[in-house]
Design an enzyme around this catalytic site. Structure first.
Site, mmCIF file in Angstrom:
data_model
loop_
_atom_site.group_PDB
_atom_site.id
_atom_site.type_symbol
_atom_site.label_atom_id
_atom_site.label_comp_id
_atom_site.label_asym_id
_atom_site.label_seq_id
_atom_site.Cartn_x
_atom_site.Cartn_y
_atom_site.Cartn_z
ATOM 1 N N CYS A 157 70.409 13.945 29.160
ATOM 2 C CA CYS A 157 71.439 14.943 29.452
ATOM 3 C C CYS A 157 71.872 14.937 30.929
ATOM 4 O O CYS A 157 72.565 14.014 31.333
ATOM 5 C CB CYS A 157 70.954 16.313 28.980
ATOM 6 N N HIS A 254 67.710 16.358 23.617
ATOM 7 C CA HIS A 254 66.450 17.011 23.991
ATOM 8 C C HIS A 254 65.626 17.117 22.710
ATOM 9 O O HIS A 254 66.013 16.623 21.660
ATOM 10 C CB HIS A 254 66.715 18.414 24.528
HETATM 11 N N1 GLN Z 1 74.586 20.412 33.418
HETATM 12 C C1 GLN Z 1 74.937 19.416 32.434
HETATM 13 C C2 GLN Z 1 75.979 19.916 31.439
HETATM 14 O O1 GLN Z 1 76.067 21.100 31.183
HETATM 15 C C3 GLN Z 1 73.704 18.930 31.723
HETATM 16 C C4 GLN Z 1 73.058 19.960 30.839
HETATM 17 C C5 GLN Z 1 71.665 19.600 30.356
HETATM 18 O O2 GLN Z 1 70.999 18.763 30.943
HETATM 19 N N2 GLN Z 1 71.187 20.260 29.303
HETATM 20 O O3 GLN Z 1 76.696 19.118 30.897
#
Ligand code: GLN
Length: 299
Positions: A157, A254
């Protein structure tokens, strides 16, 4: 090397429960949340405690063994959401059951990134920590040197987005590490929920399953291939999910990703070791996969 072993005196000062537990990812051996069911959950907790003990045993105080597989968990003080630490536990465990010696190395964002690791892990994070992580990794240069040496990388992510050319955080565009040919911008809404995809046949993986929660959308260039075609959820853009090239793979999953996708764990271990890995008993990951994939199909 200013790295610190996992589970031994690692205090990052942040509230997320990552990186500082010698015996259990919950902080206390055998602890489980009050709402957890007493049947399968007990077995699950025992398995996780055992895996955490493996990681503690794999951590080193004094340099460790030069022949061990070195798994470097980058910046858990900034990048670790939705159980991403589990990816480390699973890699350590799956290497050890194959008889491999493993060193698990935690590198916080105020420490130098060692360039001599075999596998580097980056987790997810909120916008602010993500931007800070990208800035510090770029300034450090250790991850780039490690990849030049042929190290494998699994990035989740926020960690995935920051490997690209650019990403958005808190409304502003930030430079990425330019390790993957991709750019991330913002989507019309957050992508939250189950993510399922059919992987690139070149990888030989079964259906992938994960949990996604991100505001970004990712656009791939010709220098990477999609990890999968999306069958449920959003992933990169509603059509493709994740990206890979050489020994680097990024994903929005995740869950943690490797608990739900043990074949992906073995892909990364295979990249790092160059070895043909023997099969292991995947009854428990198989049950988790069935339950999660079933929830999407019936939900
Ligand atoms: N901040 C990034 C987004 O919102 C990644 C989010 C995350 O790692 N869950 O796209």
């Amino acid at each position: 090397m200013s790295t610190e072993p996992i589970g031994r005196g690692s205090t990052s000062g942040e509230s997320h429960p990552s990186g500082s537990h010698a015996t259990s990812p919950y902080g206390t051996p055998g602890y489980r949340p009050a709402h957890a069911r007493p049947d399968d959950t007990d077995t699950y907790v025992a398995i996780v405690d055992e895996a955490a003990a493996d990681v503690a045993a794999a951590s080193h105080l004094d340099g460790g063994s030069s022949s061990a597989l070195r798994i470097v968990w980058l910046y858990p003080d900034l990048l670790s959401t939705y159980g991403d630490r589990g990816n480390l536990l699973i890699l350590v465990r799956r290497a050890q059951v194959r008889g491999l010696a493993v060193e698990a190395i935690e590198v916080r964002s105020d420490q130098a990134v060692p360039a001599d690791g075999d596998i580097y892990l980056l987790g997810g994070g909120e916008d602010g920590p993500q931007a800070l992580a990208a800035q510090r990794l770029a300034a450090d240069g250790g991850l780039h040197r490690a990849i030049d040496r042929g190290a494998a990388v699994l990035a989740i992510c926020a960690g995935y987005q920051l490997l690209g050319r650019s990403f958005f955080a808190k409304g502003a565009k930030y430079p990425g590490l330019e390790l993957l040919d991709l750019d991330s911008d913002r989507g019309p809404s957050r992508a939250v929920g189950e993510l399922v995809g059919e992987p690139d046949p070149a990888l030989g993986l079964p259906t992938i399953t994960g949990f996604e929660n991100h505001g970004g959308r990712t656009h791939l260039g010709p220098g990477v291939r999609p990890l999968a075609r999306v069958s449920a959820g959003i992933g990169n853009d509603g059509t493709t999910e994740g990206a890979w090239r050489d020994k680097i793979v990024g994903t929005y999953m995740h869950g943690p990703a490797l608990a739900r996708n043990p074949a992906l764990a073995d892909l990364v271990l295979g990249w790092a070791t160059g070895a043909q890995l023997t099969p292991v008993d995947d009854t428990w990951p198989g049950r988790l996969r069935s339950e999660r994939l079933g929830a999407v199909r019936t939900g």
